[in-house]
Write a protein that holds these residues in place. Sequence first.
Motif, PDB file in Angstrom:
ATOM      1  N   VAL A 219      35.880  39.139  37.592  1.00 61.83           N
ATOM      2  CA  VAL A 219      36.690  40.421  37.564  1.00 61.83           C
ATOM      3  C   VAL A 219      37.988  40.397  36.773  1.00 61.83           C
ATOM      4  CG1 VAL A 219      37.602  42.360  38.983  1.00 61.83           C
ATOM      5  CG2 VAL A 219      35.532  41.377  39.624  1.00 61.83           C
ATOM      6  N   VAL A 220      38.063  40.983  35.844  1.00 61.56           N
ATOM      7  CA  VAL A 220      39.173  40.721  34.751  1.00 61.56           C
ATOM      8  C   VAL A 220      40.007  42.253  35.071  1.00 61.56           C
ATOM      9  CG1 VAL A 220      40.074  40.014  32.503  1.00 61.56           C
ATOM     10  CG2 VAL A 220      38.016  39.343  33.511  1.00 61.56           C
ATOM     11  N   THR A 221      41.223  42.097  35.485  1.00 60.89           N
ATOM     12  CA  THR A 221      41.852  43.318  35.886  1.00 60.89           C
ATOM     13  C   THR A 221      43.586  43.148  35.593  1.00 60.89           C
ATOM     14  OG1 THR A 221      42.570  44.891  37.893  1.00 60.89           O
ATOM     15  CG2 THR A 221      41.975  42.520  38.333  1.00 60.89           C
ATOM     16  N   GLY A 222      44.092  44.277  35.425  1.00 62.05           N
ATOM     17  CA  GLY A 222      45.469  44.321  35.454  1.00 62.05           C
ATOM     18  C   GLY A 222      46.264  44.378  36.625  1.00 62.05           C
ATOM     19  N   ARG A 223      45.619  44.586  37.588  1.00 61.83           N
ATOM     20  CA  ARG A 223      46.068  44.812  39.039  1.00 61.83           C
ATOM     21  C   ARG A 223      46.296  43.454  39.427  1.00 61.83           C
ATOM     22  NH1 ARG A 223      44.846  48.836  42.929  1.00 61.83           N
ATOM     23  NH2 ARG A 223      43.815  50.570  41.995  1.00 61.83           N
ATOM     24  N   PRO A 224      47.208  43.202  40.506  1.00 65.87           N
ATOM     25  CA  PRO A 224      47.137  41.691  41.153  1.00 65.87           C
ATOM     26  C   PRO A 224      46.055  41.438  41.875  1.00 65.87           C
ATOM     27  CG  PRO A 224      49.070  43.301  41.823  1.00 65.87           C
ATOM     28  CD  PRO A 224      48.105  44.075  41.053  1.00 65.87           C
ATOM     29  N   ALA A 225      45.710  40.253  41.690  1.00 62.52           N
ATOM     30  CA  ALA A 225      44.456  39.488  42.046  1.00 62.52           C
ATOM     31  C   ALA A 225      44.102  39.933  43.519  1.00 62.52           C
ATOM     32  CB  ALA A 225      44.378  38.011  41.741  1.00 62.52           C
ATOM     33  N   GLU A 226      45.263  39.498  44.376  1.00 66.73           N
ATOM     34  CA  GLU A 226      44.951  39.975  45.804  1.00 66.73           C
ATOM     35  C   GLU A 226      44.603  41.542  45.997  1.00 66.73           C
ATOM     36  OE1 GLU A 226      48.279  38.777  47.969  1.00 66.73           O
ATOM     37  OE2 GLU A 226      49.523  40.196  46.998  1.00 66.73           O
ATOM     38  N   VAL A 227      45.099  42.494  45.201  1.00 64.12           N
ATOM     39  CA  VAL A 227      44.725  43.918  45.426  1.00 64.12           C
ATOM     40  C   VAL A 227      43.405  44.117  45.243  1.00 64.12           C
ATOM     41  CG1 VAL A 227      45.087  46.165  44.909  1.00 64.12           C
ATOM     42  CG2 VAL A 227      47.251  44.451  45.080  1.00 64.12           C
TER      43      VAL A 227
END
Length: 299
Positions: free
Chosen positions: A88-96
Amino acid sequence: MGTQETHHGTHSTAPGSPPAPAPLPVPVTAAGRAALDAIVTRPSAALVALDFDGTLAPIVENPEDARAHPGAVPALAALAPRVAAVAVVTGRPAEVAVRNGGFAGVEGLAHLAVLGHYGAERWDARTGALTAPAPHPGVAAVRAELPAVLAAAGDRPGIWIEEKGGRAVAVHTRRADDPQAAFDALRAPLTDLAARHGLIVEPGRMVLELRPPGMDKGVALLEHVRETGAGSVLYAGDDLGDLPAFAAVEKLRSDGVPGLLVCSGSTEVGELAARADLVVPGPDGVVELLASLAARMAD
């Protein structure tokens, strides 16, 4: 390229039995069809990489309320053991993303990595470990100046600021009376603010994110391909921030690595749909595609 949404729906088998997976959709490009064939025929060499918001999770007014589509984790858990890796590649913090996705402690997801903040952070399902660099000092400086910049730009009602764990800050315009006008009015002053503190602006669907340079979804994806040794790639996204990942897949294709580009359909990001091999109707369509792939690989 592909601008048509493909949606076959699920089909039940017999009364009381679970619905059968939908047949695999057909990409509208030759490169996409070749990549899908490579992924299905040699799944153990395939990397499946996906954005989170708008792809695995429906877009909602408040990003903190975003949760993965109810079918996303089951589909990923069925698919992950059959492929080389899932990311999963996301702009969110990873933990979120891990929390909102419900990815932790799920049987079958040992091959999952969550690459947060465009790859600057990483969470591995196998170990539960989170790795992250120190925050960029420009983020705190930008956050302190943002209220004055927004006020100077008109202080439009409905605009709000999202903190991203001290590693980025985002300004959302979706709640404004005229979201697009607010987005357009803020783009230049926020770009100037970011530049003064060594940051860049990443535009998205009614959001402008100020973050450190040097990492994007394309860089993160290419690094993960190299790490996993994947021989084929599927990438699915829905937003302008996914364009670097699309470009990375196109580069991989030029190097002989089959790649399938999937757009989680949105009328807000026509450029992404135009470059995709396959357009599906949002997270519903993404989940259906993942489930269909898992079922095909199990045959």
